[in-house]
Design a protein around this motif. Structure first.
Motif, PDB file in Angstrom:
ATOM      1  N   ASP A  22       0.951  -1.290  -0.085  1.00 50.52           N
ATOM      2  CA  ASP A  22      -0.039  -0.004  -0.027  1.00 50.52           C
ATOM      3  C   ASP A  22       0.979   1.163   0.062  1.00 50.52           C
ATOM      4  N   ALA A  23       0.250   2.489   0.300  1.00 48.95           N
ATOM      5  CA  ALA A  23       1.049   3.577  -0.080  1.00 48.95           C
ATOM      6  C   ALA A  23       2.309   3.832   1.069  1.00 48.95           C
ATOM      7  N   ALA A  26       4.973   1.555  -0.678  1.00 50.02           N
ATOM      8  CA  ALA A  26       5.147   1.443  -2.436  1.00 50.02           C
ATOM      9  C   ALA A  26       6.529   1.758  -2.722  1.00 50.02           C
ATOM     10  N   SER A  57      -1.817   2.704  -4.677  1.00 46.28           N
ATOM     11  CA  SER A  57      -0.124   2.823  -4.936  1.00 46.28           C
ATOM     12  C   SER A  57       0.489   1.498  -4.845  1.00 46.28           C
TER      13      SER A  57
END
Length: 113
Positions: A22-23, A26, A57
């Protein structure tokens, strides 16, 4: 972000050992993937069997990893969990990547070839 790499014949298998891409991870994922892809064989397989969540992301990071492959290299995916497979289907990225049901399916073919 933990990645494990092993070569199985003509295939480099990179296993994501975290439950999420995820973000928050990433950029780290992209950097680590570049390290594992560079100088590798023609077939690189990203094992996502331990990943239960991927956000936009994370998808972008996986696509970026595909773009980091060198000439003659290809990035394939394996072991998508149900939720991750749904995200790839909804975004139609399942048509961009070659997706295998499991790493063991790939290794069986690599041994036979």
């Amino acid at each position: 972000m933990e990645l494990a790499t092993r070569d199985s014949g003509p295939v480099r298998i990179i296993t994501v050992q975290d439950p999420r891409i995820d973000a928050a991870v990433a950029i780290q994922f992209k950097d680590r993937m570049r390290d594992h892809i560079t100088g590798g064989p023609a077939r690189i397989v990203l094992d996502l069997s331990q990943v239960s969540f991927v956000d936009s992301s994370g998808l972008g990071a996986i696509v970026a990893a595909m773009k980091q492959t060198g000439e003659g290299q290809v990035l394939e995916l394996a072991g998508l969990t149900r939720n991750v497979a749904k995200v790839f289907a909804l975004t139609r990225l399942d048509g961009v990547f070659t997706i295998h049901p499991s790493v063991s399916a790939i290794e069986g073919r690599a041994d036979a070839g």
